[in-house]
Scaffold this active site. Structure first.
Site, PDB file in Angstrom:
ATOM      1  N   HIS A 137      31.129  -0.474  12.402  1.00 52.46           N
ATOM      2  CA  HIS A 137      32.435   0.028  12.860  1.00 52.46           C
ATOM      3  C   HIS A 137      33.305  -1.110  13.399  1.00 52.46           C
ATOM      4  O   HIS A 137      34.501  -1.167  13.152  1.00 52.46           O
ATOM      5  CB  HIS A 137      32.229   1.100  13.933  1.00 52.46           C
ATOM      6  N   CYS A 138      32.692  -2.029  14.119  1.00 53.26           N
ATOM      7  CA  CYS A 138      33.438  -3.132  14.732  1.00 53.26           C
ATOM      8  C   CYS A 138      34.084  -4.050  13.694  1.00 53.26           C
ATOM      9  O   CYS A 138      35.201  -4.501  13.888  1.00 53.26           O
ATOM     10  CB  CYS A 138      32.518  -3.970  15.618  1.00 53.26           C
TER      11      CYS A 138
END
Length: 58
Positions: A49-50
């Site tokens: 996600h990052c």
């Protein structure tokens, strides 16, 4: 989830990774399940996600 696929982490535990992929395939039968080794992301404190976030134009 993106463009017809589900991207998830692969941790090197073949039993757990296989079970996770099977579960995702059952829940998303119309999508390709892609598992990625994220060891390097994890050591930096991040995750999928990052590193997939949009970057604003300066």
């Amino acid at each position: 989830m993106c463009n017809g696929a589900v991207i998830c982490a692969h941790f090197g535990d073949s039993r757990a990774d296989t079970a996770a992929k099977a579960t995702l395939a059952r829940l998303h039968p119309d999508r390709t399940i892609e598992q990625l080794n994220i060891d390097r992301l994890g050591t930096g404190g991040g995750g999928i996600h990052c590193v997939t976030q949009q970057q604003p134009v300066p």
